[in-house]
Design a protein around this motif. Structure first.
Motif, PDB file in Angstrom:
ATOM      1  N   ARG B  37       0.692  -1.236  -0.092  1.00 60.79           N
ATOM      2  CA  ARG B  37       0.041   0.015   0.101  1.00 60.79           C
ATOM      3  C   ARG B  37       0.885   1.274  -0.066  1.00 60.79           C
ATOM      4  O   ARG B  37       0.328   2.264  -0.361  1.00 60.79           O
ATOM      5  CB  ARG B  37      -0.863  -0.030   1.209  1.00 60.79           C
ATOM      6  CG  ARG B  37      -1.740  -1.233   1.515  1.00 60.79           C
ATOM      7  CD  ARG B  37      -2.981  -1.228   0.457  1.00 60.79           C
ATOM      8  NE  ARG B  37      -3.530   0.032   0.160  1.00 60.79           N
ATOM      9  CZ  ARG B  37      -4.554   0.061  -0.705  1.00 60.79           C
ATOM     10  NH1 ARG B  37      -5.057  -0.907  -1.602  1.00 60.79           N
ATOM     11  NH2 ARG B  37      -5.334   1.290  -0.927  1.00 60.79           N
ATOM     12  N   GLU B 119      -8.430  -1.824  -5.375  1.00 61.16           N
ATOM     13  CA  GLU B 119      -8.792  -0.657  -4.600  1.00 61.16           C
ATOM     14  C   GLU B 119     -10.298  -0.818  -4.098  1.00 61.16           C
ATOM     15  O   GLU B 119     -11.024  -0.366  -3.223  1.00 61.16           O
ATOM     16  CB  GLU B 119      -8.617   0.524  -5.363  1.00 61.16           C
ATOM     17  CG  GLU B 119      -7.261   0.850  -5.471  1.00 61.16           C
ATOM     18  CD  GLU B 119      -6.524   1.352  -4.331  1.00 61.16           C
ATOM     19  OE1 GLU B 119      -7.146   1.815  -3.555  1.00 61.16           O
ATOM     20  OE2 GLU B 119      -5.381   1.071  -4.023  1.00 61.16           O
ATOM     21  N   ARG B 120     -10.861  -1.681  -5.058  1.00 62.06           N
ATOM     22  CA  ARG B 120     -12.687  -1.371  -4.941  1.00 62.06           C
ATOM     23  C   ARG B 120     -13.142  -1.687  -3.464  1.00 62.06           C
ATOM     24  O   ARG B 120     -13.889  -1.230  -2.864  1.00 62.06           O
ATOM     25  CB  ARG B 120     -13.297  -2.163  -5.998  1.00 62.06           C
ATOM     26  CG  ARG B 120     -13.180  -1.213  -7.396  1.00 62.06           C
ATOM     27  CD  ARG B 120     -14.112  -1.845  -8.536  1.00 62.06           C
ATOM     28  NE  ARG B 120     -15.185  -2.615  -8.049  1.00 62.06           N
ATOM     29  CZ  ARG B 120     -15.674  -3.850  -8.700  1.00 62.06           C
ATOM     30  NH1 ARG B 120     -15.027  -4.231  -9.982  1.00 62.06           N
ATOM     31  NH2 ARG B 120     -16.708  -4.261  -8.320  1.00 62.06           N
ATOM     32  N   LEU B 122     -11.770  -1.800  -0.632  1.00 61.64           N
ATOM     33  CA  LEU B 122     -11.229  -0.877   0.286  1.00 61.64           C
ATOM     34  C   LEU B 122     -12.305   0.232   0.323  1.00 61.64           C
ATOM     35  O   LEU B 122     -12.567   0.956   1.267  1.00 61.64           O
ATOM     36  CB  LEU B 122      -9.712  -0.734   0.194  1.00 61.64           C
ATOM     37  CG  LEU B 122      -8.908  -1.816   0.090  1.00 61.64           C
ATOM     38  CD1 LEU B 122      -7.609  -1.580   0.086  1.00 61.64           C
ATOM     39  CD2 LEU B 122      -9.220  -2.762   1.527  1.00 61.64           C
ATOM     40  N   GLU B 123     -12.351   0.704  -0.857  1.00 67.14           N
ATOM     41  CA  GLU B 123     -13.214   2.068  -1.185  1.00 67.14           C
ATOM     42  C   GLU B 123     -14.579   1.935  -0.740  1.00 67.14           C
ATOM     43  O   GLU B 123     -15.002   2.671  -0.137  1.00 67.14           O
ATOM     44  CB  GLU B 123     -13.213   2.426  -2.424  1.00 67.14           C
ATOM     45  CG  GLU B 123     -11.954   3.027  -3.016  1.00 67.14           C
ATOM     46  CD  GLU B 123     -11.471   3.085  -4.445  1.00 67.14           C
ATOM     47  OE1 GLU B 123     -12.541   2.960  -5.093  1.00 67.14           O
ATOM     48  OE2 GLU B 123     -10.574   3.712  -4.801  1.00 67.14           O
ATOM     49  N   ALA B 124     -15.071   0.644  -0.930  1.00 68.73           N
ATOM     50  CA  ALA B 124     -16.541   0.258  -0.595  1.00 68.73           C
ATOM     51  C   ALA B 124     -16.499   0.267   1.035  1.00 68.73           C
ATOM     52  O   ALA B 124     -17.664   0.950   1.329  1.00 68.73           O
ATOM     53  CB  ALA B 124     -16.811  -1.075  -1.144  1.00 68.73           C
ATOM     54  N   ALA B 126     -14.783   1.941   2.955  1.00 66.90           N
ATOM     55  CA  ALA B 126     -14.517   3.414   3.411  1.00 66.90           C
ATOM     56  C   ALA B 126     -15.892   3.875   3.292  1.00 66.90           C
ATOM     57  O   ALA B 126     -16.175   4.871   4.260  1.00 66.90           O
ATOM     58  CB  ALA B 126     -13.409   3.874   2.421  1.00 66.90           C
ATOM     59  N   THR B 127     -16.560   3.955   2.098  1.00 62.51           N
ATOM     60  CA  THR B 127     -17.795   4.595   2.158  1.00 62.51           C
ATOM     61  C   THR B 127     -18.778   4.095   2.913  1.00 62.51           C
ATOM     62  O   THR B 127     -19.852   5.177   3.440  1.00 62.51           O
ATOM     63  CB  THR B 127     -18.378   4.340   0.751  1.00 62.51           C
ATOM     64  OG1 THR B 127     -18.448   3.152   0.480  1.00 62.51           O
ATOM     65  CG2 THR B 127     -17.622   5.175  -0.429  1.00 62.51           C
ATOM     66  N   ARG B 129     -18.078   3.827   6.073  1.00 61.59           N
ATOM     67  CA  ARG B 129     -17.483   4.266   7.197  1.00 61.59           C
ATOM     68  C   ARG B 129     -16.700   3.184   7.962  1.00 61.59           C
ATOM     69  O   ARG B 129     -16.733   3.557   9.455  1.00 61.59           O
ATOM     70  CB  ARG B 129     -18.431   5.149   7.943  1.00 61.59           C
ATOM     71  CG  ARG B 129     -19.155   6.253   7.284  1.00 61.59           C
ATOM     72  CD  ARG B 129     -19.933   7.003   8.279  1.00 61.59           C
ATOM     73  NE  ARG B 129     -20.461   8.253   7.433  1.00 61.59           N
ATOM     74  CZ  ARG B 129     -20.967   9.228   7.957  1.00 61.59           C
ATOM     75  NH1 ARG B 129     -21.144   9.233   9.203  1.00 61.59           N
ATOM     76  NH2 ARG B 129     -21.518  10.213   7.113  1.00 61.59           N
ATOM     77  N   PRO B 132      -9.988   1.843   9.000  1.00 63.88           N
ATOM     78  CA  PRO B 132      -9.113   1.350   8.591  1.00 63.88           C
ATOM     79  C   PRO B 132      -8.972  -0.236   9.169  1.00 63.88           C
ATOM     80  O   PRO B 132      -8.601  -1.331   8.575  1.00 63.88           O
ATOM     81  CB  PRO B 132      -8.000   2.011   8.739  1.00 63.88           C
ATOM     82  CG  PRO B 132      -8.217   3.592   8.816  1.00 63.88           C
ATOM     83  CD  PRO B 132      -9.663   3.284   9.409  1.00 63.88           C
ATOM     84  N   THR B 135     -11.510  -2.177   8.279  1.00 66.21           N
ATOM     85  CA  THR B 135     -11.536  -2.758   6.856  1.00 66.21           C
ATOM     86  C   THR B 135     -10.646  -3.937   6.788  1.00 66.21           C
ATOM     87  O   THR B 135     -10.844  -4.837   6.192  1.00 66.21           O
ATOM     88  CB  THR B 135     -10.983  -1.535   6.209  1.00 66.21           C
ATOM     89  OG1 THR B 135     -11.896  -0.430   6.262  1.00 66.21           O
ATOM     90  CG2 THR B 135     -11.127  -1.879   4.671  1.00 66.21           C
TER      91      THR B 135
END
Lengths: 255, 228
Positions: B37, B119-120, B122-124, B126-127, B129, B132, B135
């Motif tokens: 990362r 990435e996807r 992790l982004e999902a 994050a959205t 909330r 880290p 996640t």
């Protein structure tokens, strides 16, 4: 250099190689680790005096026996004991009547630290160290002699928990010279230079304190046809070789 | 058959390999994550350092460890100051050497697994909330489970198979540093071939079985892709 000159050089060189190979041969020798230094010197003298050459391979005697019984390519074997050559002869891998004692080993209790080991070896009873290194007594004659000595001094049971064992005598020296073991048992030849200890401190163990470490050489079946192999064995008995052997602290057998 | 010393060596090997594997996972996971990362320019150097044991002969690693951990070495000084003494010839020293030696076998499969997540997910997360840490444990770990499995098996098996380093820093002490590979070597050198066969054959069977299991499990499971 032009082409003609080059061919002249090449043909002269090949002529030289051909003519020399008809007289001088080379032999592959298995040498016990403790005899590394003297044998390197003897091989040089051997080459100078006979024109033959000796390629040396160093290691634990036990390992060489295993290799030789499984097709190892060595032609001469300089063992650290008399048992291994005998076994090879019995098993049909070596010529029995070629066996002789080329050196009698001397055991030394050595430390890389100056003034650490007293000249009487009293530190063995006094203690104060965490590790004492020796070569695996099952595999190495110097290890076995060290165990015998400690038993004779009645310190074996107290020291045994502090043992660190090298796979051979050369590795044992590493443990001590890096300071990881404060002291340990080695072959005198490993730490001697010009008749005295090169560095550190040590006790040269009197030969009466353990069974003599008879180091025997033998001609292997693979070397019977090779003139260099028998020449080397003969050279080992020459005054020149004996002087080198003695210089490294070995005793010689009385003849 | 196996004698008491053989069994001791086997048991010691299991202990060293188990402890080393746990440490390797604890150390290797954040390291692998960082290597995947982080945009840091030190990454190249770190990757190279981690991979070193793959290409270095164990004699080199063993030699430097013997010197570094010895009384004259930097590590030796620190451990002595801490009251731990020097580490060669100790169980702890052996575990540390094993961790270094097996590091790439744990970090590299984890790196591959982390990189494959992309990435996807992790982004999902994050959205939604997720923190880290959340996640990592709820998304990354389950997705990278094959990587963890591979890392665990390879780390353990490779530590069991360690020989050269142990020979150099171990000192062949029963119940402390005489692991099974050293015991086999001793048997062979002493021409005790029967004893050697029992241990060597056993180790061969163990290694094959564990690898077969790994490839078998991974083959059936890697087809499943949760985000399709």
């Amino acid at each position: 250099m032009n082409f003609k000159a080059l061919t002249t050089v090449v043909s002269a060189l090949s002529l030289f190689l051909v003519s020399s190979s008809s007289e001088a041969a080379s032999t592959l020798v298995a040498v016990a680790s403790n005899f590394t230094k003297p044998m390197t010197e003897i091989a040089e003298a051997f080459e100078k005096s006979t024109g033959h050459s000796a390629n040396l391979s160093f290691g634990a005697s036990g390992k060489f026996v295993a290799q030789l019984e499984n097709g190892g390519p060595f032609e001469v074997f300089l063992s650290a004991d008399e048992k291994s050559p005998k076994k090879l002869a019995q098993d049909g891998f070596a010529v029995a009547d070629s066996q002789f004692t080329y050196a009698v080993g001397k055991l030394v209790l050595w430390s890389a630290m100056p003034n650490y080991v007293d000249t009487q070896g009293q530190i063995l009873t006094k203690g104060g160290f965490k590790h004492i290194a020796l070569a695996d007594p099952k595999l190495a004659p110097y290890g076995a002699a060290a165990v015998e000595l400690m038993q004779n001094l009645s310190v074996y049971d107290t020291l045994q928990p502090l043992f660190v064992q090298g796979e051979n005598i050369a590795q044992t020296q590493q443990f001590i010279s890096t300071g990881n073991a404060e002291l340990g048992f080695l072959a005198l030849s490993q730490v001697i230079e010009n008749g005295k200890l090169a560095n550190g401190s040590g006790w040269i163990v009197p030969a009466t304190k353990h069974k003599p470490i008879l180091q025997d050489a033998i001609l292997l079946k693979t070397g019977v046809e090779n003139p260099a192999a028998s020449a080397l064995l003969k050279f080992l008995k020459s005054p020149e070789a004996l002087a080198i052997i003695k210089k490294y602290g070995y005793d010689l057998t009385e003849k | 058959m196996l004698n008491a010393a053989d069994i001791d060596a086997l048991w010691l090997t299991v202990q060293v390999a188990s402890i080393a594997t746990v440490l390797l996972l604890l150390l290797g996971t954040p390291l692998a994550w960082w290597l995947v990362r982080s945009p840091s320019r030190w990454k190249g150097i770190c990757n190279a350092l981690v991979a070193l044991p793959l290409v270095l002969p164990p004699s080199v690693l063993g030699f430097y460890l013997l010197i570094l951990m010895g009384p004259k070495g930097v590590v030796g000084h620190i451990t002595t100051e801490l009251g731990l003494g020097t580490l060669p010839f100790t169980f702890t020293g052996l575990v540390i050497a094993s961790v270094l030696y097996s590091l790439p076998f744990v970090v590299q499969p984890l790196q591959a697994a982390f990189a494959a997540i992309g990435e996807r997910p992790l982004e999902a997360a994050a959205t939604l909330r997720a923190s880290p840490l959340d996640t990592f444990f709820s998304v990354v770990v389950p997705l990278a489970r094959h990587g963890f499995l591979t890392a665990t098996i390879l780390g353990f098996a490779h530590t069991v198979g360690e020989f050269g380093v142990v020979l150099m820093v171990g000192g062949n002490i029963p119940n402390k540093t005489r692991v099974v590979s050293v015991q086999i070597y001793n048997h062979v050198e002493a021409l005790e071939y029967e004893q050697a066969h029992w241990l060597a054959g056993g180790l061969l069977l163990f290694s094959f079985t564990i690898l077969l299991f790994m490839y078998g499990v991974l083959k059936t499971q890697s087809v499943a892709q949760p985000f399709k």
